[in-house]
Design a protein around this motif. Sequence first.
Motif: not given
Length: 166
Positions: A112, A114, A116, A149, A153, A156-157
């Motif tokens: 991942v 990403a 935030a 956050q 995430r 969800l991953y």
Amino acid sequence: MRKLLPLLLPLALGACGLTPLYSGSTAGPVAATLAGVEVAPIQGKSGWLVANALRDRLAAVGSGPTRYRLTVTLDDQIVGLGVRADDAVSRERRTLRARYQLVDAVQGTVLVDATAGSDAGIDVVGSEYATIAAESSALERLSDTVADQIVARLALYARRTQQPAR
């Protein structure tokens, strides 16, 4: 019929296909993934706050063998917004942005990648102590928000990639 409707409503909701993210409690795929995440040290005061918030949230799910490493880079800025007639700043905005990567500890692959972030408004008052306290308090709230956050995430991953425990 009106008395029967509230009793039938839970049956209709169960058929919608939604399932809890943390289903299966500590034996579920999400909890198992989050329990295996180790948070790498993060630089600075904001890094210390975010790292502790992340560790608190991940430890609440349980603990397990380290399978993942979470690296986080923060950008913490305070910008003056409002200016009075005497050119003194009357309002500030504190912004905390995080770029984070979940890395497989064995293979070293990034799973991942990403970002935030969050921001908060701060009133600048006559007392320098009060302003510093407000900036510090804002940083604590922003650290919690960013950690929430990131963990959401990662959950969800985990939900999308892990098979349910059987």
